[in-house]
Design a protein around this motif. Structure first.
Motif, short mmCIF file in Angstrom:
data_model
loop_
_atom_site.label_atom_id
_atom_site.label_comp_id
_atom_site.label_asym_id
_atom_site.label_seq_id
_atom_site.Cartn_x
_atom_site.Cartn_y
_atom_site.Cartn_z
N ALA A 218 -14.33 33.49 64.40
CA ALA A 218 -13.90 33.05 63.07
C ALA A 218 -12.98 31.84 63.13
N SER A 219 -13.04 31.09 64.22
CA SER A 219 -12.09 29.99 64.40
C SER A 219 -12.34 28.81 63.46
N GLN A 220 -13.54 28.76 62.82
CA GLN A 220 -13.85 27.65 61.92
C GLN A 220 -13.79 28.06 60.44
N SER A 221 -13.34 29.27 60.16
CA SER A 221 -13.26 29.72 58.78
C SER A 221 -12.11 29.03 58.05
N PRO A 222 -12.18 28.96 56.71
CA PRO A 222 -11.07 28.33 55.96
C PRO A 222 -9.73 29.03 56.22
N GLU A 223 -9.77 30.37 56.33
CA GLU A 223 -8.54 31.11 56.60
C GLU A 223 -7.97 30.73 57.97
N ALA A 224 -8.86 30.54 58.95
CA ALA A 224 -8.39 30.17 60.29
C ALA A 224 -7.70 28.82 60.28
N ARG A 225 -8.24 27.87 59.52
CA ARG A 225 -7.61 26.55 59.47
C ARG A 225 -6.22 26.63 58.84
N ILE A 226 -6.08 27.46 57.80
CA ILE A 226 -4.77 27.64 57.18
C ILE A 226 -3.82 28.33 58.17
N ILE A 227 -4.29 29.39 58.83
CA ILE A 227 -3.45 30.14 59.77
C ILE A 227 -2.95 29.25 60.90
N LEU A 228 -3.88 28.52 61.53
CA LEU A 228 -3.49 27.70 62.68
C LEU A 228 -2.61 26.53 62.26
N GLY A 229 -2.93 25.91 61.12
CA GLY A 229 -2.09 24.82 60.65
C GLY A 229 -0.69 25.31 60.31
N ALA A 230 -0.61 26.45 59.61
CA ALA A 230 0.69 27.00 59.25
C ALA A 230 1.45 27.48 60.48
N ALA A 231 0.73 28.02 61.49
CA ALA A 231 1.40 28.49 62.70
C ALA A 231 2.04 27.34 63.46
N VAL A 232 1.36 26.19 63.49
CA VAL A 232 1.93 25.02 64.15
C VAL A 232 3.20 24.57 63.42
N ILE A 233 3.14 24.49 62.10
CA ILE A 233 4.33 24.10 61.32
C ILE A 233 5.42 25.15 61.47
N ASP A 234 5.02 26.43 61.54
CA ASP A 234 5.96 27.52 61.78
C ASP A 234 6.78 27.27 63.04
N ASP A 235 6.08 26.87 64.11
CA ASP A 235 6.76 26.63 65.37
C ASP A 235 7.79 25.52 65.23
#
Length: 425
Positions: A162-179
């Motif tokens: 599921a790495s290309q799903s819309p939710e995945a893009r939000i999760i990974l983008g937000a996780a990077v900003i989270d860091d």
């Protein structure tokens, strides 16, 4: 456990070099076995490395006192600290400044909520359950809960197909900003604690100055790095000899880590910024002459040093703390705060067709970043009292382990309930 203890030397008489060699051999062996067992169970290798370290700590309690000298050895700790720097450098390499710009306001909102909510909840848990401790511990507990493990989240999504799903893009983008936000918060909180320890007055101006330094370093480094790093690697490509790309990248990483430390930030902030700056086009001159990608060159070194950090963190867990009801109660409360805080962050996706529950679940694992924060807390003191003691560190390890374990099955269930095709891990 006792049988395993008999197989290890109780107190070997070794010189410094042999002591270090034996310690590293044991650490790396248990790390790889633990990592393999974790992956066979469908869990990230980092969880197995951490549990392997806890196991070594248990062996020490069983009578192998020599292992106690390993977890306090300054040379081993030095290897572990370099491993952490390389880990954050690798995490930075997985993203680019351009990708961060593309994630959009929605991911940024999710990230901000994913930092603020856990921080306030962790702070609140500390205030209610640890009223006799200083407010600095309460603040630091909240800071530890702000982290999201980019590596673990990405691995789980990839394994679930599921790495290309819309939710995945939000999760990974937000996780990077989270860091990024989490590192800024860590810098501010650590500075406040240092000020309190030295007896200096803590003012809004002082906190604002630290916040300004942290943000100025991150954004200044990104801006300057985009100008300097292409020229640096272009010049380095003219050098002859082996491993020029790898050595140049390590110089850049360590220099940025040292610069961050010089201005009062954690070295990992500089290492993360260094990785974020570098992009593939910086290395095109090396690629034209047949050099392997930088990620491939870094991986063997991080594969050696990063497990040392996680095993060492496991060894530092105070197993006797697990026998205290208060410690387990605090761990349970922090786990609830950690999970609920990341569900609140999904509110940033309101008004869309995105699956907000999936986004919230994907942000749950604290993983390596939470451990790094806790380890920094072990070194912070106020008037001689450690902000994070061994018992508190053990509690944080429980939180990290539970949030890491529950995410893969919860994410798989959440994606499957929407009728998505999910690959078996």
């Amino acid at each position: 456990m006792a049988a395993l203890a008999l197989l290890l030397p109780a107190a070997p008489t070794l010189d410094t070099g042999a002591h270090l060699a034996l310690a590293l051999a044991i650490i790396l062996a248990v790390a790889k076995v633990g990592g393999d067992l974790a992956e066979r169970a469908g869990q990230p290798a980092v969880l197995g490395e951490l549990i392997a370290g806890v196991g070594l700590g248990a062996i020490q309690l069983a009578g192998v006192g020599w292992l106690g000298t390993v977890k306090s050895d300054v040379t081993i700790d030095g290897f572990a600290q370099i491993g952490v720097i390389l880990l954050l450098f690798e995490i930075g390499l997985e993203s680019t400044v351009g990708e961060m710009r593309k994630v959009g306001g929605r991911a940024f909102t999710v990230a901000v909520l994913g930092v603020v909510a856990p921080w306030l909840l962790g702070w609140g848990v500390g205030s209610v359950l640890l009223p006799d401790h200083s407010i600095y511990l309460h603040i630091f507990l909240g800071a530890i809960l702000t982290a999201t493990s980019v590596g673990i989240t990405a691995r789980v999504l990839r394994d679930l197909g599921a790495s290309q799903s819309p939710e995945a893009r939000i999760i990974l983008g937000a996780a990077v900003i989270d860091d990024v936000l989490g590192l800024v918060i860590l810098a501010v909180v650590a500075s406040v604690i240092h000020s309190a320890d030295s007896g200096s007055a803590i003012s809004v101006v002082a906190i604002g100055w630290v916040l300004f330094k942290a943000l100025a370093f991150l954004f200044g480094a990104l801006w300057i790095g985009q100008v300097v790093s292409p020229r640096l690697f272009s010049l380095a490509s003219r050098l002859r000899g082996a491993s020029v790309l790898l050595v140049t990248a390590l110089i850049f990483c360590f220099a940025m880590a040292a610069l961050a430390a010089m201005i009062g930030l954690a070295p990992i902030v500089g290492a993360y910024a260094a990785g974020l700056i570098l992009e593939k086009f910086h290395f095109r001159d090396f690629e034209t002459r047949g050099e392997r990608p930088l990620e491939d060159l870094i991986r063997p070194i991080s594969g050696f040093l990063v497990p040392v950090f996680f095993v060492l963190m496991g060894m530092r867990v105070d197993l006797t703390a697990f026998g205290h009801t208060s410690s387990l109660g605090l761990a349970l409360a922090l786990i609830v705060a950690a999970i609920v805080g990341k569900q609140i962050c999904a509110l940033g996706a309101l008004g869309t067709t995105l699956d907000r529950l999936t986004i919230g679940i994907g942000m749950i694992p604290r993983g390596e970043v939470g451990l790094i924060f806790a380890n920094i807390g072990l070194g912070l003191t106020v008037h001689g009292e450690h902000i994070v003691d061994q018992g508190m560190f053990s509690t944080v390890v429980i939180v990290v382990m539970v949030t890491t374990v529950v995410t893969p099955p919860a994410l798989k269930w959440s994606l499957s309930r929407r009728g998505r095709r999910v690959a078996s891990p």
